[in-house]
Design a protein around this motif. Structure first.
Motif, PDB file in Angstrom:
ATOM      1  N   THR A   1     -18.718 -31.453  -7.677  1.00  0.00           N
ATOM      2  CA  THR A   1     -19.903 -31.170  -6.848  1.00  0.00           C
ATOM      3  C   THR A   1     -20.859 -30.179  -7.503  1.00  0.00           C
ATOM      4  OG1 THR A   1     -18.460 -29.701  -5.616  1.00  0.00           O
ATOM      5  CG2 THR A   1     -19.038 -31.766  -4.537  1.00  0.00           C
ATOM      6  N   GLN A   2     -20.294 -29.170  -8.181  1.00  0.00           N
ATOM      7  CA  GLN A   2     -21.175 -28.177  -8.818  1.00  0.00           C
ATOM      8  C   GLN A   2     -22.007 -28.813  -9.929  1.00  0.00           C
ATOM      9  OE1 GLN A   2     -18.572 -24.976  -9.898  1.00  0.00           O
ATOM     10  NE2 GLN A   2     -19.109 -23.840  -8.053  1.00  0.00           N
ATOM     11  N   VAL A   3     -21.337 -29.660 -10.688  1.00  0.00           N
ATOM     12  CA  VAL A   3     -22.064 -30.360 -11.768  1.00  0.00           C
ATOM     13  C   VAL A   3     -23.123 -31.268 -11.154  1.00  0.00           C
ATOM     14  CG1 VAL A   3     -21.827 -32.056 -13.627  1.00  0.00           C
ATOM     15  CG2 VAL A   3     -20.138 -30.249 -13.387  1.00  0.00           C
ATOM     16  N   ARG A   4     -22.725 -31.931 -10.076  1.00  0.00           N
ATOM     17  CA  ARG A   4     -23.646 -32.876  -9.413  1.00  0.00           C
ATOM     18  C   ARG A   4     -24.913 -32.136  -8.949  1.00  0.00           C
ATOM     19  NH1 ARG A   4     -25.077 -37.242 -10.590  1.00  0.00           N
ATOM     20  NH2 ARG A   4     -27.051 -36.883  -9.641  1.00  0.00           N
ATOM     21  N   GLU A   5     -24.694 -30.958  -8.349  1.00  0.00           N
ATOM     22  CA  GLU A   5     -25.855 -30.177  -7.864  1.00  0.00           C
ATOM     23  C   GLU A   5     -26.775 -29.799  -9.026  1.00  0.00           C
ATOM     24  OE1 GLU A   5     -24.478 -26.793  -5.642  1.00  0.00           O
ATOM     25  OE2 GLU A   5     -23.570 -28.115  -4.146  1.00  0.00           O
ATOM     26  N   MET A   6     -26.132 -29.328 -10.089  1.00  0.00           N
ATOM     27  CA  MET A   6     -26.911 -28.927 -11.257  1.00  0.00           C
ATOM     28  C   MET A   6     -27.646 -30.151 -11.840  1.00  0.00           C
ATOM     29  SD  MET A   6     -25.409 -27.410 -14.733  1.00  0.00           S
ATOM     30  CE  MET A   6     -26.424 -26.626 -15.945  1.00  0.00           C
ATOM     31  N   ALA A   7     -26.952 -31.260 -11.876  1.00  0.00           N
ATOM     32  CA  ALA A   7     -27.554 -32.476 -12.436  1.00  0.00           C
ATOM     33  C   ALA A   7     -28.750 -32.925 -11.607  1.00  0.00           C
ATOM     34  CB  ALA A   7     -26.505 -33.593 -12.510  1.00  0.00           C
ATOM     35  N   ASN A   8     -28.645 -32.791 -10.284  1.00  0.00           N
ATOM     36  CA  ASN A   8     -29.780 -33.166  -9.419  1.00  0.00           C
ATOM     37  C   ASN A   8     -31.014 -32.346  -9.761  1.00  0.00           C
ATOM     38  OD1 ASN A   8     -28.408 -35.131  -8.088  1.00  0.00           O
ATOM     39  ND2 ASN A   8     -27.799 -33.815  -6.366  1.00  0.00           N
ATOM     40  N   GLU A   9     -30.782 -31.034  -9.921  1.00  0.00           N
ATOM     41  CA  GLU A   9     -31.912 -30.143 -10.268  1.00  0.00           C
ATOM     42  C   GLU A   9     -32.504 -30.530 -11.625  1.00  0.00           C
ATOM     43  OE1 GLU A   9     -31.018 -25.946 -10.246  1.00  0.00           O
ATOM     44  OE2 GLU A   9     -30.074 -26.222  -8.274  1.00  0.00           O
ATOM     45  N   LEU A  10     -31.594 -30.739 -12.573  1.00  0.00           N
ATOM     46  CA  LEU A  10     -32.070 -31.075 -13.927  1.00  0.00           C
ATOM     47  C   LEU A  10     -32.792 -32.426 -13.962  1.00  0.00           C
ATOM     48  CD1 LEU A  10     -29.119 -29.691 -16.029  1.00  0.00           C
ATOM     49  CD2 LEU A  10     -31.506 -28.985 -16.214  1.00  0.00           C
ATOM     50  N   GLU A  11     -32.305 -33.360 -13.159  1.00  0.00           N
ATOM     51  CA  GLU A  11     -32.979 -34.667 -13.096  1.00  0.00           C
ATOM     52  C   GLU A  11     -34.439 -34.485 -12.696  1.00  0.00           C
ATOM     53  OE1 GLU A  11     -31.068 -37.465 -10.468  1.00  0.00           O
ATOM     54  OE2 GLU A  11     -29.556 -38.000 -11.958  1.00  0.00           O
ATOM     55  N   SER A  12     -34.663 -33.644 -11.647  1.00  0.00           N
ATOM     56  CA  SER A  12     -36.035 -33.411 -11.183  1.00  0.00           C
ATOM     57  C   SER A  12     -36.868 -32.769 -12.281  1.00  0.00           C
ATOM     58  CB  SER A  12     -36.058 -32.483  -9.966  1.00  0.00           C
ATOM     59  OG  SER A  12     -35.108 -32.892  -9.040  1.00  0.00           O
ATOM     60  N   LYS A  13     -36.258 -31.828 -12.980  1.00  0.00           N
ATOM     61  CA  LYS A  13     -37.001 -31.153 -14.059  1.00  0.00           C
ATOM     62  C   LYS A  13     -37.337 -32.123 -15.194  1.00  0.00           C
ATOM     63  CE  LYS A  13     -35.530 -26.438 -13.234  1.00  0.00           C
ATOM     64  NZ  LYS A  13     -34.645 -25.353 -13.607  1.00  0.00           N
ATOM     65  N   VAL A  14     -36.387 -32.991 -15.493  1.00  0.00           N
ATOM     66  CA  VAL A  14     -36.629 -33.970 -16.558  1.00  0.00           C
ATOM     67  C   VAL A  14     -37.750 -34.936 -16.126  1.00  0.00           C
ATOM     68  CG1 VAL A  14     -35.607 -35.970 -17.752  1.00  0.00           C
ATOM     69  CG2 VAL A  14     -34.355 -33.820 -17.650  1.00  0.00           C
ATOM     70  N   LEU A  15     -37.710 -35.300 -14.841  1.00  0.00           N
ATOM     71  CA  LEU A  15     -38.767 -36.180 -14.320  1.00  0.00           C
ATOM     72  C   LEU A  15     -40.141 -35.548 -14.485  1.00  0.00           C
ATOM     73  CD1 LEU A  15     -37.412 -37.709 -10.973  1.00  0.00           C
ATOM     74  CD2 LEU A  15     -38.290 -38.949 -12.943  1.00  0.00           C
ATOM     75  N   ARG A  16     -40.191 -34.241 -14.226  1.00  0.00           N
ATOM     76  CA  ARG A  16     -41.475 -33.523 -14.332  1.00  0.00           C
ATOM     77  C   ARG A  16     -41.779 -33.101 -15.766  1.00  0.00           C
ATOM     78  NH1 ARG A  16     -39.374 -30.981  -9.586  1.00  0.00           N
ATOM     79  NH2 ARG A  16     -38.866 -29.131 -10.802  1.00  0.00           N
ATOM     80  N   ASN A  17     -40.903 -33.451 -16.659  1.00  0.00           N
ATOM     81  CA  ASN A  17     -41.052 -33.111 -18.077  1.00  0.00           C
ATOM     82  C   ASN A  17     -40.987 -31.608 -18.328  1.00  0.00           C
ATOM     83  OD1 ASN A  17     -41.139 -34.037 -20.654  1.00  0.00           O
ATOM     84  ND2 ASN A  17     -43.361 -34.345 -20.732  1.00  0.00           N
ATOM     85  N   GLU A  18     -40.209 -30.906 -17.515  1.00  0.00           N
ATOM     86  CA  GLU A  18     -40.085 -29.459 -17.690  1.00  0.00           C
ATOM     87  C   GLU A  18     -38.911 -29.111 -18.612  1.00  0.00           C
ATOM     88  OE1 GLU A  18     -41.731 -28.693 -13.184  1.00  0.00           O
ATOM     89  OE2 GLU A  18     -39.730 -27.940 -13.705  1.00  0.00           O
ATOM     90  N   VAL A  19     -37.975 -30.035 -18.707  1.00  0.00           N
ATOM     91  CA  VAL A  19     -36.817 -29.847 -19.593  1.00  0.00           C
ATOM     92  C   VAL A  19     -36.660 -31.120 -20.416  1.00  0.00           C
ATOM     93  CG1 VAL A  19     -34.312 -29.450 -19.677  1.00  0.00           C
ATOM     94  CG2 VAL A  19     -35.658 -28.389 -17.876  1.00  0.00           C
ATOM     95  N   MET A  20     -36.336 -30.958 -21.657  1.00  0.00           N
ATOM     96  CA  MET A  20     -36.100 -32.136 -22.508  1.00  0.00           C
ATOM     97  C   MET A  20     -34.798 -32.811 -22.054  1.00  0.00           C
ATOM     98  SD  MET A  20     -38.362 -32.104 -25.125  1.00  0.00           S
ATOM     99  CE  MET A  20     -37.648 -32.559 -26.700  1.00  0.00           C
ATOM    100  N   SER A  21     -34.766 -34.133 -22.089  1.00  0.00           N
ATOM    101  CA  SER A  21     -33.591 -34.839 -21.583  1.00  0.00           C
ATOM    102  C   SER A  21     -32.319 -34.461 -22.348  1.00  0.00           C
ATOM    103  CB  SER A  21     -33.812 -36.348 -21.607  1.00  0.00           C
ATOM    104  OG  SER A  21     -34.358 -36.732 -22.827  1.00  0.00           O
ATOM    105  N   GLY A  22     -32.447 -34.280 -23.670  1.00  0.00           N
ATOM    106  CA  GLY A  22     -31.277 -33.921 -24.471  1.00  0.00           C
ATOM    107  C   GLY A  22     -30.716 -32.557 -24.069  1.00  0.00           C
ATOM    108  N   ALA A  23     -31.631 -31.604 -23.842  1.00  0.00           N
ATOM    109  CA  ALA A  23     -31.199 -30.255 -23.461  1.00  0.00           C
ATOM    110  C   ALA A  23     -30.527 -30.293 -22.086  1.00  0.00           C
ATOM    111  CB  ALA A  23     -32.414 -29.321 -23.436  1.00  0.00           C
ATOM    112  N   ALA A  24     -31.083 -31.095 -21.177  1.00  0.00           N
ATOM    113  CA  ALA A  24     -30.504 -31.216 -19.831  1.00  0.00           C
ATOM    114  C   ALA A  24     -29.099 -31.799 -19.913  1.00  0.00           C
ATOM    115  CB  ALA A  24     -31.397 -32.096 -18.957  1.00  0.00           C
ATOM    116  N   ALA A  25     -28.944 -32.838 -20.717  1.00  0.00           N
ATOM    117  CA  ALA A  25     -27.629 -33.481 -20.879  1.00  0.00           C
ATOM    118  C   ALA A  25     -26.627 -32.444 -21.398  1.00  0.00           C
ATOM    119  CB  ALA A  25     -27.740 -34.655 -21.841  1.00  0.00           C
ATOM    120  N   HIS A  26     -27.073 -31.653 -22.358  1.00  0.00           N
ATOM    121  CA  HIS A  26     -26.201 -30.645 -22.960  1.00  0.00           C
ATOM    122  C   HIS A  26     -25.738 -29.629 -21.898  1.00  0.00           C
ATOM    123  CE1 HIS A  26     -24.492 -28.501 -26.292  1.00  0.00           C
ATOM    124  NE2 HIS A  26     -25.099 -27.388 -25.909  1.00  0.00           N
TER     125      HIS A  26
END
Ligand code: GDP
Length: 313
Positions: free
Chosen positions: A275-300
């Motif tokens: 669940t903790q990873v899932r929550e973090m992933a949800n946030e990162l997904e939104s950031k990646v969508l908005r192009n605020e974080v690079m997808s590779g960095a988010a995956a890492h």
């Protein structure tokens, strides 16, 4: 593949009288129990018409045939357009054949289905209607990948760049079949044969022992339609690949590929259950969508978070 005289008592030979005509009976394929053939091509090219004619022809030779239709849209819609029983009616009704629509449990479900079908049917046809990903996936399951293309001149091939002439799908193809080579379409089918033959010259061969061929057939042409030519080419491929050891090597590589796909799939499941990873992933997904974080960095970051959770548990 060994061809033998009549094998009417082969397991599963439940042919109805009058079905077999004068066709010579062949021995079922023994290697790993089954010859797996992938069939692909754009909608309307005649895949179901070809499989119906080809499948019936194989049954008349004494083979047991299964057809698995891989329809990527079924995962999204929950139903399969290929489940429609009006497709391949004759083959679907024949007790010696088994036609089933796309398994619902994703790509690994397809591998499982092919393995199960291969145990009971010596020829397993895997049809795909998808463009792109599903072709690669099917090519990683089957022994031979066959591409069906429509009759067309060079100009028309350019009109549909996603099909046929696209290098990717040509690279996967061990055999190209120009379908609908009949009536007024024969000349354009010949043109297409020439076009594809020269296009294949620029494609890297998969096996050093097999040069992909281009043949013409008419799936609606009955015995004169060249369906036998298609089977001859496939048998030739099987014999060469088996005798040189290339087929065993190919299957070994495919098992390796699927092992890693299974690893990815299981890891992703584990990751999604955290669940903790899932929550973090949800946030990162939104950031990646908005192009605020690079997808590779988010995956890492997601993987790091997951590993941290694993080591502390
Ligand atoms: P699929 O979408 O690739 O499965 O294509 P179908 O098998 O449904 O065929 C599409 C259309 O092409 C149908 O109207 C078939 O009757 C026709 N067709 C299929 N094969 C042939 C062929 O060899 N010759 C001709 N003339 N028509 C064909």
């Amino acid at each position: 593949m060994h061809i033998a005289s009549s094998t009417g008592s082969e397991p599963g030979s439940t042919a109805r009288p009058g079905q077999e005509g004068d066709q010579q009976q062949e021995q079922p394929i023994r290697l790993g129990k089954s010859f797996r053939i992938g069939l692909s091509g754009p909608p309307g090219v005649g895949k179901s018409t070809f499989i119906e004619a080809f499948g019936m022809n194989l049954l008349s030779k004494g083979h047991r045939v299964s057809v698995l239709a891989v329809d990527p849209s079924s995962a999204r819609t929950g139903g399969s357009i290929l489940g429609d029983k009006t497709r391949m009616t004759e083959l679907s009704r024949d007790t010696r054949a088994y036609v089933r629509p796309s398994p619902s449990r994703g790509t690994l479900g397809i591998v499982l289905a092919v393995n199960i079908l291969s145990a009971g049917y010596d020829i397993c046809l895997v049809e795909t209607v998808g463009v792109g990903q599903s072709e690669t996936m099917v090519a990683d399951i089957v022994d031979m990948f066959v591409l069906l293309v429509p009759p067309a001149g060079g100009d028309e091939l350019q009109v549909a760049p996603q099909w046929g002439m696209k290098k990717g799908i040509m690279e996967l193809s061990d055999l190209v079949i120009v379908n609908k080579s009949d009536g007024a379409l024969v000349d354009s089918a010949r043109n297409a044969q020439i076009e594809y033959t020269s296009a294949l010259k620029f494609v890297k061969a998969i096996s050093s022992h097999w040069k992909p061929k281009v043949i013409r057939v008419s799936s609606k042409g009955g015995p004169e339609g060249g369906i036998d030519k298609a089977w001859d080419a496939m048998k030739e491929y099987f014999d060469i690949m088996e005798s040189t050891g290339d087929l065993q090597a190919k299957r070994g590589n495919q098992r390796k590929i699927w092992m890693w796909r299974q690893v990815s799939s299981e890891l992703l499941d584990l990751l999604n259950e955290d669940t903790q990873v899932r929550e973090m992933a949800n946030e990162l997904e939104s950031k990646v969508l908005r192009n605020e974080v690079m997808s590779g960095a988010a995956a890492h970051q997601i993987v790091q978070r997951f590993m941290k959770g694993m080591s502390s548990s």
